[in-house]
Write an enzyme that holds these catalytic residues in place. Structure first.
Site, PDB file in Angstrom:
ATOM      1  N   GLY A   1      -6.049  -4.356  10.615  1.00 48.67           N
ATOM      2  CA  GLY A   1      -6.234  -3.129   9.828  1.00 48.67           C
ATOM      3  C   GLY A   1      -7.413  -2.304  10.303  1.00 48.67           C
TER       4      GLY A   1
ATOM      5  N   ASP B   1     -11.674   1.056   5.925  1.00 47.42           N
ATOM      6  CA  ASP B   1     -12.646  -0.043   5.988  1.00 47.42           C
ATOM      7  C   ASP B   1     -12.735  -0.618   7.391  1.00 47.42           C
ATOM      8  OD1 ASP B   1     -12.656   0.369   3.298  1.00 47.42           O
ATOM      9  OD2 ASP B   1     -12.371  -1.724   2.727  1.00 47.42           O
TER      10      ASP B   1
ATOM     11  N   ASP C   1       1.145  -6.726  14.025  1.00 43.17           N
ATOM     12  CA  ASP C   1       1.681  -6.391  12.705  1.00 43.17           C
ATOM     13  C   ASP C   1       1.724  -7.673  11.892  1.00 43.17           C
ATOM     14  OD1 ASP C   1       3.540  -5.643  10.545  1.00 43.17           O
ATOM     15  OD2 ASP C   1       3.791  -3.822  11.758  1.00 43.17           O
TER      16      ASP C   1
ATOM     17  N   LEU D   1      -7.780  -6.956   6.632  1.00 45.13           N
ATOM     18  CA  LEU D   1      -7.813  -5.696   5.879  1.00 45.13           C
ATOM     19  C   LEU D   1      -6.448  -5.014   5.911  1.00 45.13           C
ATOM     20  CD1 LEU D   1     -11.178  -4.230   7.285  1.00 45.13           C
ATOM     21  CD2 LEU D   1     -10.853  -5.896   5.467  1.00 45.13           C
TER      22      LEU D   1
ATOM     23  N   SER E   1      -1.786  -0.169   1.170  1.00 44.18           N
ATOM     24  CA  SER E   1      -2.897  -0.186   0.215  1.00 44.18           C
ATOM     25  C   SER E   1      -2.762   0.834  -0.915  1.00 44.18           C
ATOM     26  CB  SER E   1      -4.218   0.041   0.961  1.00 44.18           C
ATOM     27  OG  SER E   1      -4.284   1.372   1.412  1.00 44.18           O
TER      28      SER E   1
ATOM     29  N   THR F   1      -8.791  -7.301  -4.344  1.00 46.35           N
ATOM     30  CA  THR F   1      -8.958  -6.000  -5.009  1.00 46.35           C
ATOM     31  C   THR F   1      -9.103  -6.122  -6.517  1.00 46.35           C
ATOM     32  OG1 THR F   1      -7.698  -4.017  -5.616  1.00 46.35           O
ATOM     33  CG2 THR F   1      -6.420  -5.862  -4.835  1.00 46.35           C
TER      34      THR F   1
ATOM     35  N   GLU G   1      -7.534  -4.472  -8.477  1.00 43.91           N
ATOM     36  CA  GLU G   1      -6.193  -4.301  -9.065  1.00 43.91           C
ATOM     37  C   GLU G   1      -5.626  -5.621  -9.578  1.00 43.91           C
ATOM     38  OE1 GLU G   1      -3.957  -1.451  -9.490  1.00 43.91           O
ATOM     39  OE2 GLU G   1      -5.943  -0.547  -9.460  1.00 43.91           O
TER      40      GLU G   1
ATOM     41  N   TYR H   1       1.577  -3.776  -5.962  1.00 37.02           N
ATOM     42  CA  TYR H   1       0.397  -3.957  -5.091  1.00 37.02           C
ATOM     43  C   TYR H   1      -0.536  -5.026  -5.656  1.00 37.02           C
ATOM     44  CZ  TYR H   1      -4.173  -2.946  -2.987  1.00 37.02           C
ATOM     45  OH  TYR H   1      -5.397  -3.065  -2.353  1.00 37.02           O
TER      46      TYR H   1
ATOM     47  N   LYS I   1      -1.317  -8.691  -4.023  1.00 35.89           N
ATOM     48  CA  LYS I   1      -2.689  -9.055  -3.644  1.00 35.89           C
ATOM     49  C   LYS I   1      -3.156 -10.303  -4.399  1.00 35.89           C
ATOM     50  CE  LYS I   1      -4.436  -5.953  -0.683  1.00 35.89           C
ATOM     51  NZ  LYS I   1      -5.232  -6.264   0.511  1.00 35.89           N
TER      52      LYS I   1
ATOM     53  N   HIS J   1     -13.422   1.947  -3.248  1.00 39.72           N
ATOM     54  CA  HIS J   1     -14.493   2.485  -2.409  1.00 39.72           C
ATOM     55  C   HIS J   1     -13.919   3.565  -1.508  1.00 39.72           C
ATOM     56  CE1 HIS J   1     -12.966  -1.349  -0.838  1.00 39.72           C
ATOM     57  NE2 HIS J   1     -13.052  -0.791   0.361  1.00 39.72           N
TER      58      HIS J   1
END
Ligand code: NAP
Ligand code: F7E
Length: 352
Positions: free
Chosen positions: A10, A15, A64, A86, A90, A133, A135, A157, A161, A187
């Site tokens: 990522g 990030d 990937d 990362l 997202s 996260t 979330e 999501y 995660k 962020h």
């Protein structure tokens, strides 16, 4: 001294670009994994990338996380000291439209990396960072959220995660791997993706002033987020892997603001006078009270639009960063207003 080797899955993201800068400054050799895309989109890392034919500490490889043989071969070939995962789909809103792809990337993608490490690294030397996260807390009742709070994700999501969060812990416990979760709250930065609320609002309002678009359309204005600066948050990611034992950390500022607070701040910083009103469907809109740039007095400049609401929403996120402060000696310095000012100044230079 032998240089440390890191893989960033990522690297082309917000990030990934800041983390690559940080690690290069710390004299790492960085392998950045980028996806194959029809157009090359390495804009966030072009300033640190040197010609591959010259000696360089930043090497880009195609990869990937939906392809196990690729992930396995990369780790086998590079033999890194540290891996930062990362890579993710997202965007929470998009995850409702692409739930299966989100799971493939954000859940099984992590599992693929963990499995490759488990198979290849018998000596358990590789340190693994998982980009978890806020979330995963969803609308769990007890706030501010800390490392012991209950997880109640409310989106594909967040749910994907959460699987990765637990797999990271399971692999740590079952196989003695150095595998840690950074539970990062929102962020942002000038490099934030253009369809997240901070960047979308800033770009949208600047374009309205310049007459490049008539109005900025948004969804839920009531939700609250704990917004920090990406540059400071990637420093926490690195610190998490330098800690003597693997562990999980909440990374947050501890203060939150609503989406409407964000819009008000951007409008104020751009010297727009305005008033909020409601239409017959109770949707809010902001009307300009002065002529400024291409904006005419009475013009609707911001408006809520149904399509930008999500099927489910996380209402109020705020983090408790005491563990990170105490154990990692990490502390955010940039406040919300400074963050938004930096982003506005950056986009004012880009949008002509
Ligand atoms: P971002 O800008 O969307 O970057 C995501 C990165 O993942 C991009 O480089 C993207 O590549 C890559 N990627 C996507 N799908 C992939 C796949 N199948 N295989 C390999 N790479 C793939 O996200 P970010 O804001 O930098 O966030 C970094 C990580 O932290 C993400 O995992 C995110 O979920 C998590 N996180 C972010 C926040 C936040 O507020 N920013 C908070 C908590 C957690 P392309 O450039 O090709 O799309
Ligand atoms: O939304 C509301 C939206 O997309 C923030 C990701 O980095 O942080 C991020 O997820 C809020 C939400 O971020 C629009 O409904 C209103 O309440 O900027 P966002 P997010 O969903 O909080 C977490 C920690 C991550 O892990 C994620 O990867 O703003 N909102 N109107 C809108 N949001 C968007 N994007 N677009 C709108 O038009």
């Amino acid at each position: 001294m032998k240089k440390k080797i890191a893989i960033i899955f990522g690297i082309t993201g917000q990030d990934g670009s800041y983390l690559a800068e940080l690690l290069l400054n710390k004299n790492y050799i960085v392998y950045g994994i980028k996806r194959r895309t029809s157009l090359i989109h390495t804009t966030r890392i072009d300033h640190i990338y040197k010609d591959i034919h010259l000696k360089t500490n930043l090497i880009l490889k195609y990869g990937d996380v939906t392809d196990f043989s690729n992930v396995f071969n990369l780790i086998n070939e590079i033999k890194p000291d540290e891996i930062y995962n990362l890579a993710a789909q997202s965007n929470v809103g998009v995850s409702f439209e692409l739930p299966e792809y989100t799971a493939q990337t954000d859940s099984i993608g992590t599992l693929r990396i963990l499995e490759a490490i488990r198979i290849l690294d018998k000596k358990r030397k590789i340190k693994f960072y998982q980009a978890s996260t806020s979330e995963i807390f969803g609308n769990s009742p007890e706030k501010p959220y800390n490392e012991k709070s209950k997880f109640e994700p409310v989106s594909p999501y967040g749910t994907a995660k959460l699987y990765s969060y637990w797999m990271t812990r399971n692999y740590r416990d079952a196989y003695s791997m150095f595998a840690s979760n950074g539970i990062l709250f929102n962020h942002e930065s000038p490099r934030r993706g253009e369809n997240f609320i901070s960047r979308k609002t800033i770009i949208g309002i600047i374009k309205v002033i310049k007459g490049q678009q008539k109005c900025l359309y948004l969804g839920n204005l009531k939700s609250k987020r704990d917004w920090g600066h990406a540059k400071e948050f990637v420093y926490a990611q690195w610190k998490i892997l330098q800690h003597k034992v693997p562990d999980d950390f909440v990374i947050a500022t501890g203060k939150n603001y609503s989406v409407k607070d964000l819009i008000n701040l951007v409008l104020k910083k751009l010297n727009i006078k305005y008033a909020w009103k409601k239409d017959k469907n109770n949707f809010e809109y902001a009307v300009a009270l002065n002529n400024i740039g291409q904006i005419q007095k009475s013009q609707i400049i911001v408006k809520q639009e149904k399509r930008y609401f999500r099927p489910n929403e996380v209402h109020d996120l705020v983090g408790d960063n005491r563990k990170a402060k105490k154990v990692l000696k990490w502390k955010p310095k940039i406040n919300f207003e400074q963050l938004i000012s930096e982003m506005i100044n950056s986009d004012l230079k880009k949008i002509i």
